[in-house]
Motif scaffolding. Structure first.
Motif, mmCIF file in Angstrom:
data_model
loop_
_atom_site.group_PDB
_atom_site.id
_atom_site.type_symbol
_atom_site.label_atom_id
_atom_site.label_comp_id
_atom_site.label_asym_id
_atom_site.label_seq_id
_atom_site.Cartn_x
_atom_site.Cartn_y
_atom_site.Cartn_z
ATOM 1 N N THR A 119 -4.957 -18.717 -3.301
ATOM 2 C CA THR A 119 -6.415 -18.878 -2.874
ATOM 3 C C THR A 119 -7.529 -17.986 -2.728
ATOM 4 O O THR A 119 -7.106 -17.079 -1.890
ATOM 5 C CB THR A 119 -6.038 -19.598 -1.088
ATOM 6 O OG1 THR A 119 -4.943 -20.697 -1.789
ATOM 7 C CG2 THR A 119 -7.662 -20.517 -1.486
ATOM 8 N N LYS A 603 3.063 -14.951 3.616
ATOM 9 C CA LYS A 603 1.510 -14.946 3.726
ATOM 10 C C LYS A 603 1.034 -13.742 3.609
ATOM 11 O O LYS A 603 1.440 -13.146 4.490
ATOM 12 C CB LYS A 603 0.959 -16.013 4.638
ATOM 13 C CG LYS A 603 -0.067 -16.189 4.417
ATOM 14 C CD LYS A 603 -0.933 -17.105 5.684
ATOM 15 C CE LYS A 603 -2.076 -17.758 5.208
ATOM 16 N NZ LYS A 603 -2.668 -18.676 6.197
ATOM 17 N N VAL A 605 -2.292 -11.734 3.132
ATOM 18 C CA VAL A 605 -4.000 -12.557 3.404
ATOM 19 C C VAL A 605 -4.877 -10.782 3.658
ATOM 20 O O VAL A 605 -4.219 -9.901 3.991
ATOM 21 C CB VAL A 605 -3.867 -13.347 4.568
ATOM 22 C CG1 VAL A 605 -5.703 -13.577 4.569
ATOM 23 C CG2 VAL A 605 -2.920 -13.974 5.296
ATOM 24 N N PRO A 615 -11.255 -14.903 5.756
ATOM 25 C CA PRO A 615 -10.549 -15.282 4.702
ATOM 26 C C PRO A 615 -11.170 -14.582 2.954
ATOM 27 O O PRO A 615 -12.352 -15.703 3.068
ATOM 28 C CB PRO A 615 -9.578 -16.392 4.602
ATOM 29 C CG PRO A 615 -10.863 -17.298 5.119
ATOM 30 C CD PRO A 615 -10.883 -16.866 5.871
ATOM 31 N N TRP A 617 -9.079 -13.610 0.558
ATOM 32 C CA TRP A 617 -7.507 -13.542 -0.602
ATOM 33 C C TRP A 617 -6.444 -14.130 -0.042
ATOM 34 O O TRP A 617 -5.822 -13.800 1.139
ATOM 35 C CB TRP A 617 -7.671 -12.117 -1.388
ATOM 36 C CG TRP A 617 -6.504 -12.020 -2.555
ATOM 37 C CD1 TRP A 617 -6.772 -12.516 -3.956
ATOM 38 C CD2 TRP A 617 -4.850 -12.026 -2.275
ATOM 39 N NE1 TRP A 617 -5.622 -12.968 -4.036
ATOM 40 C CE2 TRP A 617 -4.931 -11.914 -3.788
ATOM 41 C CE3 TRP A 617 -4.180 -11.989 -1.459
ATOM 42 C CZ2 TRP A 617 -3.259 -11.815 -3.720
ATOM 43 C CZ3 TRP A 617 -3.414 -11.133 -1.347
ATOM 44 C CH2 TRP A 617 -2.214 -11.276 -2.896
ATOM 45 N N GLU A 618 -5.834 -14.892 -0.460
ATOM 46 C CA GLU A 618 -4.619 -15.094 -0.076
ATOM 47 C C GLU A 618 -3.917 -15.497 -0.424
ATOM 48 O O GLU A 618 -3.732 -16.178 -1.780
ATOM 49 C CB GLU A 618 -4.650 -17.040 1.332
ATOM 50 C CG GLU A 618 -5.841 -16.918 2.492
ATOM 51 C CD GLU A 618 -6.239 -17.336 3.109
ATOM 52 O OE1 GLU A 618 -5.354 -18.667 2.489
ATOM 53 O OE2 GLU A 618 -6.433 -18.018 4.087
ATOM 54 N N TYR A 620 0.342 -17.105 -1.036
ATOM 55 C CA TYR A 620 2.095 -17.405 -0.222
ATOM 56 C C TYR A 620 2.913 -17.752 -1.680
ATOM 57 O O TYR A 620 2.571 -17.498 -2.894
ATOM 58 C CB TYR A 620 1.794 -19.818 -0.428
ATOM 59 C CG TYR A 620 0.289 -19.620 1.426
ATOM 60 C CD1 TYR A 620 1.430 -19.532 2.317
ATOM 61 C CD2 TYR A 620 -0.881 -19.799 0.579
ATOM 62 C CE1 TYR A 620 0.274 -20.460 2.830
ATOM 63 C CE2 TYR A 620 -2.108 -20.058 1.601
ATOM 64 C CZ TYR A 620 -1.538 -20.576 3.044
ATOM 65 O OH TYR A 620 -2.160 -20.814 3.784
#
Length: 647
Positions: A119, A603, A605, A615, A617-618, A620
């Motif tokens: 994301t 996760k 991050v 946030p 950059w994320e 999973y």
């Protein structure tokens, strides 16, 4: 003069007419190319590469010793076309360029690529470089996913290392100054085993040794203890030595609070020279009090990070099961091994600006210096997992293992379920004054193990939540929670349960006694259905067995007093039916409390450093936990990639 003219002609023949003496071949890793080109001995070679002739990426410089430069090129996406060329720097500093070459990458094993999603919140640009993931799939995972992968900022696979999953997990994998990767391969926490392996970018093994080989070297060197496992971390020193983290077992008799013999597992360090000869060793049993064991035996210390302090030549060791980070007197192999200081709750430092011991880190991972200073005033980054975080008032502590699953209810049947949380954190420490101050932290879902906190060159913070819980949790507000209130809550719940189990229920209240199962059936239809099915099964058993018992009594004309089967049937017949349904439903609904969570995710991050953190950059990773995911400038030491690899 003639030599200069010949060199100029040679340069023109390579750079001007496009001819080249280079060759590019595939390696055992389909995303890595082997680039070879003729070059004068004593020169250095770098390969520029990218999706077009603007290139944009480069490798580290490789020294040329035999007239042939050989460079491994990595950081490319799957099934993609890349342009690359060699840049040769002569001894006198002049450079010449090879002609452009074309290379098409292969395909990683598609069915084994970890399930990942990225994301990118709008308005922020993620830091350039590489995310190197060390993953830990559950043992029952049938797909055998890759455990070491590197991603670009877009979350695309640009490198991986495949190895035998029976060797365990890479804990961790580190980029070395020579461009190779060094890792510890180990599975589990307290069992024996473990090995050290060095590989190149193509995945070829350069060196490796097992714990059995290490024990042979220790015996030869006269070390009296034996390593149980090589685990969790390893560090290469500037002089080429390796600091190897191991654990060892020792038996104690009559420890306070423990009867008989107590087997204790403690950590140790071995300094191996370039020939793998042990030249210095350290054992926690010789320098720490075994009677301090906040997370109980047998795993007494459970170290997970060993870091070198270049300014004073000492060692910093993260002891998870002590909730301490300690500095050990190593002095580049000449130290006594004494503990210089202990950082953490009940240690040698005062935590400034905080009246609460819960603001210390607990069961931490990846303790390392966040800046160039490792003595005096420095910054220490940790991932604060929060296991057994010291309770101020409530008496609650956070679970310490996967078997102690967290739930949203504050308390159930006398079992305290706390508000748990983890934190990437940055502490400023002053060794002279023995003070510490929390400089930055960010509350995240509780992760009972693993984790990383890194301060990036972009001034953003990067962290890895190894195994985040399903729910978002908050810090415990201890100032409002009192032990008396908690006890009264528990007694009230217990009273209700005792009434349901043993209290006589009037017939007019029978519908009310069954109401809990109606609620459970509405909210959790599967559990409610199971409860009803069990109740009907008991009905059938009582009915059939009771009729059989009557026929048996009439035939034999014998008393059934004391008969086991008769006693059991009599007890079943006396069961209060609505109460039984309620108890069964409630009991089944609590069964997950005693089993590990099936959900396994990680996760990773990147956030802004200002508070509140935003946030950037994320990522999973589904179906796998992440022991230690780190941010690298590139796949090459000393090289900074400024954009995503592979547009």
């Amino acid at each position: 003069m003639l030599v200069a003219a010949a060199l100029a002609l040679s340069l023109c023949s390579i750079a001007c007419d496009g001819s080249s003496s280079a060759s590019i071949t595939h390696t055992q890793n389909p995303l890595v190319a082997q680039y070879q080109v003729s070059a004068p001995a004593g020169s250095t070679a770098v390969v520029e590469f990218g999706p077009d002739t603007n290139y944009g990426f480069m490798t580290a410089a490789v020294p040329v010793r035999t007239g042939l430069a050989s460079v491994l090129v990595a950081g490319m996406k799957q099934t993609s076309t890349y342009h690359m060329r060699a840049v040769i720097t002569r001894v006198n500093g002049t450079k010449y360029f090879d002609a452009d070459q074309v290379f098409v990458t292969g395909q990683a094993p598609a069915d084994r690529i970890p399930i990942m999603s990225v994301t990118l919140p709008s308005g922020f640009a993620p830091s350039p470089g590489v995310r190197l993931l060390g993953l830990n799939p559950p043992p029952y995972n049938p797909g055998n996913p890759l455990r070491v992968v590197a991603l670009n900022p877009d979350g695309e696979l640009i490198w991986y290392y495949d190895f035998d999953p029976d060797l365990g997990t890479a804990q961790p994998i580190k980029l070395l100054p020579n461009g190779h990767f060094l890792m510890v391969l180990f599975g589990g926490t307290t069992g024996p085993g473990g090995m050290v392996r060095e590989i190149d970018l193509a995945g070829r093994t350069i060196h490796e040794f097992t714990v059995d080989q290490l024990n042979q070297w220790l015996t030869t060197a006269g070390v009296t203890w034996k390593a149980n496992a090589i685990h969790h971390d390893i560090t290469e020193l500037p002089n080429g030595h390796l600091l190897v983290l191991v654990n060892t077992r020792k038996k104690f008799i009559g420890l306070p609070g423990h009867r008989g013999i107590t087997n204790v597992l403690g950590d140790a360090i071995v300094d191996l020279d370039s020939n793998y000869k042990p030249v210095w060793s350290w054992s926690a049993f010789d320098h720490l009090d075994v009677n301090r064991h906040p997370m109980l035996f047998p795993d007494w210390t459970h170290a997970n990070t060993i870091a070198y302090s270049p300014q004073d030549g000492n060692i910093v060791l993260s002891l998870r099961n002590q909730s301490w980070v300690i500095k050990v007197d190593y002095r580049n192999g000449e130290g006594t091994g004494n503990v210089i200081w202990k950082l953490g709750y009940q240690g040698d430092f005062t935590l400034l600006d905080s009246p609460s011991p819960s603001d210390w880190f607990y069961a931490q991972h990846f303790a390392h210096f966040a800046d160039s200073k490792s003595t005096g005033e420095s910054q220490l980054a940790v991932f604060d997992n929060g296991n057994n975080r010291f309770p101020d008032f409530s008496g609650k502590i956070c679970p310490s293992s996967a078997d102690e699953v967290q739930y949203t209810w504050p308390a159930l049947f006398g079992r305290h379920i706390p508000d748990c949380y983890s934190r990437p954190a940055l502490f400023g420490i002053n060794e002279t004054r023995r003070t510490a101050r929390l400089l930055w932290s960010h509350v995240v879902p509780y992760s009972y193990w693993g984790g990383v906190t890194m301060d990036l060159a972009s001034k953003n913070m990067f962290f890895d939540i190894t195994s985040p819980s399903d729910q978002i949790v908050r810090p415990v507000n201890n100032s409002r929670q009192r032990l008396t209130k908690t006890v009264l809550e528990e007694l009230a719940i217990l009273s209700v349960v005792l009434v349901i189990l043993f209290g006589p229920i009037p017939k007019v209240l029978m519908p009310l006694a069954a109401s809990p199962i109606l609620v459970i059936g509405a909210l959790l239809p599967v559990l409610g259905g199971i409860a009803v099915a069990i109740g009907l099964m008991i009905d059938a058993i009582v009915l059939v067995s009771g009729q059989s018992e009557m026929r048996f009594d009439q035939k034999d004309n014998r008393a059934r007093r004391g008969h086991v089967r008769g006693t059991l049937i009599s007890a079943l017949q006396r069961i209060n039916r609505p109460s039984f349904f309620v108890v069964v439903a409630i009991s089944i609904s609590f069964l997950p409390m005693f089993t590990p969570q099936d959900k396994v995710d990680a996760k990773i991050v990147e956030v802004t450093r200002q508070q509140p953190a935003e946030p950037v950059w994320e990522l999973y990773a589904s179906g796998q936990e992440s022991y230690r995911t780190v941010h690298l400038s590139s796949l090459y030491p000393g090289v900074q990639w400024q954009s995503s690899a592979a547009k």
